[in-house]
Structures are given as C-alpha cells and as structure tokens.
Scaffold this active site. Structure first.
Site, PDB file in Angstrom:
ATOM      1  N   ASP A 113      25.836 -37.028 -21.124  1.00 38.38           N
ATOM      2  CA  ASP A 113      24.930 -36.886 -22.365  1.00 38.38           C
ATOM      3  C   ASP A 113      25.218 -38.226 -23.344  1.00 38.38           C
ATOM      4  O   ASP A 113      24.489 -37.314 -24.953  1.00 38.38           O
ATOM      5  CB  ASP A 113      24.572 -35.473 -21.927  1.00 38.38           C
ATOM      6  CG  ASP A 113      23.144 -35.803 -23.488  1.00 38.38           C
ATOM      7  OD1 ASP A 113      22.229 -36.080 -23.225  1.00 38.38           O
ATOM      8  OD2 ASP A 113      22.775 -34.480 -24.421  1.00 38.38           O
ATOM      9  N   CYS A 161       9.027 -19.695 -14.750  1.00 41.94           N
ATOM     10  CA  CYS A 161       9.362 -20.653 -15.484  1.00 41.94           C
ATOM     11  C   CYS A 161       8.367 -21.135 -15.953  1.00 41.94           C
ATOM     12  O   CYS A 161       8.156 -21.410 -17.602  1.00 41.94           O
ATOM     13  CB  CYS A 161       9.722 -21.869 -14.852  1.00 41.94           C
ATOM     14  SG  CYS A 161       9.883 -23.285 -13.784  1.00 41.94           S
ATOM     15  N   CYS A 177       7.651 -28.302 -26.359  1.00 36.22           N
ATOM     16  CA  CYS A 177       8.690 -27.435 -25.831  1.00 36.22           C
ATOM     17  C   CYS A 177       9.402 -26.950 -27.184  1.00 36.22           C
ATOM     18  O   CYS A 177      10.238 -27.969 -28.073  1.00 36.22           O
ATOM     19  CB  CYS A 177       9.453 -28.095 -25.321  1.00 36.22           C
ATOM     20  SG  CYS A 177      11.455 -27.674 -24.728  1.00 36.22           S
TER      21      CYS A 177
END
Length: 379
Positions: free
Chosen positions: A134, A194, A214
């Site tokens: 990442d 979800c 989000c």
C-alpha cells in the site's frame, strides 16, 4: 522444474512468516484495470484522494511501474476477529474503531515479512524483486483476484473463500517467470448484505464504491468538514467502518487470526468518547502510537469523536462538546458546536453569542447559525 521449485520455496517461506495465503499472477493479468480505474476517477468516486489521479498508468498496469517485472507474488494475512466487531455500535458512549486499526500498523507488520520472502526469492532465483504494501501505485485487489486469493466483492473489498473479508494484502513484483495460479471467480451470487448495511449508502451499485459517502474514507482520509447529511449515519464510528466487511457470509469460514491477533492493542475496542474528546496532541500521539489511527492527527480524530458524541443521544456528553467550542482547530470547533446543538440546545443558545462574536471561520459560523433550526434535543 526450477521455476516450480522456486515457487514452492516462496510459498513455504511465506506461510512460515505468518501469511495465510500466497498465489502468483502474471504481470499482465489485469488488462481491464486501466478502463475500470479511469471510469471510477471520472465519476469522482475517489473524493479528495488526489493521489489516486497520479501515476494512473503505473497503477493499473504493473509492467508500466516496472518494465522488467514478469510475475506478481500476492500474499494475504488474515486479521479475522474472534468476536463480533459490530457489537460496539450499540454502546453509544464508546468509540468504534475499525478492527484493523486496533493493532500495530499492518504496514509495519507485513513489510518486514514481505522482505524476508522477497529476499529468499531473490537469493534462490537469482532474480530482482520489489516489495509493496500500500505504498506505491499498485492495484492490490485486482491483482489478488488474478492470482486466486479471492474476488472483489460487491463492497469492492477482496473476499476469500477461506478468510472472508479479512485479509491484509502485500505484493512482490519479480523478474522471475513463476508458474501462475488460476484466478478466482466471483462467488457473491445474489447476496447484497454488504450493500444494504451501509449507513451512508456509499454503494451506488454493486461493485462500485463512492468514497465520498464511505465512513472509512470520511473518518480517515477526508481532511475537511464532513457533510451534515452524512454525520448521523456515522454513529459512534470514529475511525473506519467494519459494517460491510463484518456481514459478509463468507466470514463464517474464517478462523480467528493468530498472527495479527498477537498485535492487537488492549483497550482500543471500547474507549469512552468523553475521554477521547479531551485528548490534546501529545496525549493523542501517545495513546495511538504505532497504530494507523495516529496518521489522521489529533484534530481530524477529535472531529470524528465529536460527531459520535453528537450522535450519542446522551446529554451527559454535552460538557465534552462545550469544552471544545473554543479549540484552536476549526474542524474541532465546528463539530463541537454541532454536537452541543444536538445534545443541549439550551446550552448552545447560551454559548452561541460569545462564540459568534469572535469566530472568523465561515464553516464554524455556519454550524452555530444552524442553531435556529435545531430540534429541541436528539433522542
């Protein structure tokens, strides 16, 4: 046969290092990634993560990042919990911190182990390697699907048949031609748990995430004020959100993770909001040292805490908000006003004239001026 032996050695070392799964993808395994990334960016779904707009060619095509690469070793480490991570949401006076952040930073956990695996690959294969966790323009989730670790579910997170939605990912690019594994196929079927559980409706469609709605993005990445229409849905989530991950039915096959459980920080699973609201910068850094939470900084974190306080429905927390209406950070002052108005409008009316007399920040002023239309009290 040499490539097969080298692959077996890599897998054995990866499992010995504590990784839960390791698979190989060819370097050109995600040909549709450039178009998918471009469409996502064109919709603005990345919010103010401007870094996603940079180096898009390298991000979506591994060979553009490193022309000599021939294979990608994708590794996953489970952080599956041994209890329900959503149980904290019913305790409105406590802070909900995402499961992955209640431990030592996963970058620190994984990177050294990745280097050990990559070192073996380089030494035994006489090849070059590059390690990524990442920290570079790498599309880990599509590559993980191409390698067979799992598939990107309707919540856009990787789902594994063995480890559910609980995998940390790392990648090793290498010049070695390693035998690839079969890509994984989608096993979501008609399930939409979800999507339906998302408190802020961040999924415009299955497999599409609008980061701007989000909670994980809002509480971690977003640097400014959080839109008033989204604040109630945040509840007591002060860093991240596990809802869409936790309800995935594939989680039933995931065993509680040993490796990452060892790095859990005691006490970060139910911290009182009142205590967190009182953190200054030094106390914040000390409390969250070595965890992902520290990267957000004190001001953004306390902004999130005040939103949770405003959502709590607990008038006894109003004093924690009132104590911050003159904080040095406009992010904090604005949410202190919002939380106080929600919990104790009478006290907000008393403090508003003095606050407005000295307040120069337009966003903070806007929160105080909303007092005229505030309800008597949030229940």
């Amino acid at each position: 046969m040499k490539a097969e032996r080298l692959k077996r050695a890599v897998v054995e070392r990866a499992l010995a290092e504590g990784f839960s799964v390791v698979r190989i993808a060819p370097v050109d395994a995600i040909p549709d990634a450039p178009a998918r990334l471009a469409a996502w960016l064109a919709e603005g779904h990345h919010g103010d993560m401007s870094w996603m707009e940079e180096r898009t060619a390298e991000r979506s095509a591994p060979r553009r990042l490193w022309g000599e690469a021939r294979s990608v070793v994708m590794l996953g480490m489970s952080y599956a919990p041994d209890s329900d991570p959503l149980a904290i949401l019913s305790q409105s006076d406590k802070a909900a911190i995402s499961l992955y952040a209640r431990r030592r930073d996963y970058h620190d956990i994984i990177k050294g182990k990745l280097k050990n695996v990559a070192g073996l690959l380089a030494a035994q294969g006489g090849v070059d390697v590059k390690v990524f966790v990442d920290t570079a323009p790498v599309m880990e989730k599509p590559l993980a699907q191409a390698a067979g670790l799992g598939w990107q579910g309707k919540h856009s997170v990787l789902v594994s048949r063995e480890h559910g939605s609980w995998l940390f990912l790392g990648a090793i690019y290498t010049t070695a031609e390693l035998p690839p594994d079969e890509p994984e196929t989608d096993h979501c079927g008609t399930c939409r748990r979800c999507l339906d559980i998302c408190p802020t409706e961040a999924f415009p469609a299955p497999y599409q995430l609008d980061s701007r709605r989000c909670i994980a993005y809002l509480t971690i990445e977003h640097q400014g004020h959080i839109d008033a229409s989204l604040r109630p849905g945040i509840g007591n989530r002060v860093f991240g959100c596990d809802d869409c991950l936790a309800v995935c039915p594939w989680n039933k096959f995931a065993e509680a993770a040993r490796e990452t459980r060892l790095s859990l920080r005691d006490g970060l699973d139910a911290l009182p909001l009142a205590d967190l609201a009182g953190l200054d910068d030094a106390a914040f850094r000390a409390l969250f040292a070595g965890t992902p939470v520290k990267r957000t900084g004190r001001d953004r974190f306390v902004r999130n805490v005040l939103i949770a306080i405003g959502n709590s429905g607990r008038p006894e927390l109003a004093d924690s908000a009132a104590a911050l209406v003159a904080d040095a950070s406009p992010l904090v002052r604005a949410m202190a006003a919002w939380a106080l108005i929600r919990l104790e409008p009478g006290e907000a009316h008393r403090l508003a004239p003095g606050a407005l007399a000295v307040e120069k920040d337009p966003d903070v002023r806007r929160e105080w001026l909303a007092l005229s239309s505030a309800p008597e009290r949030v229940q």
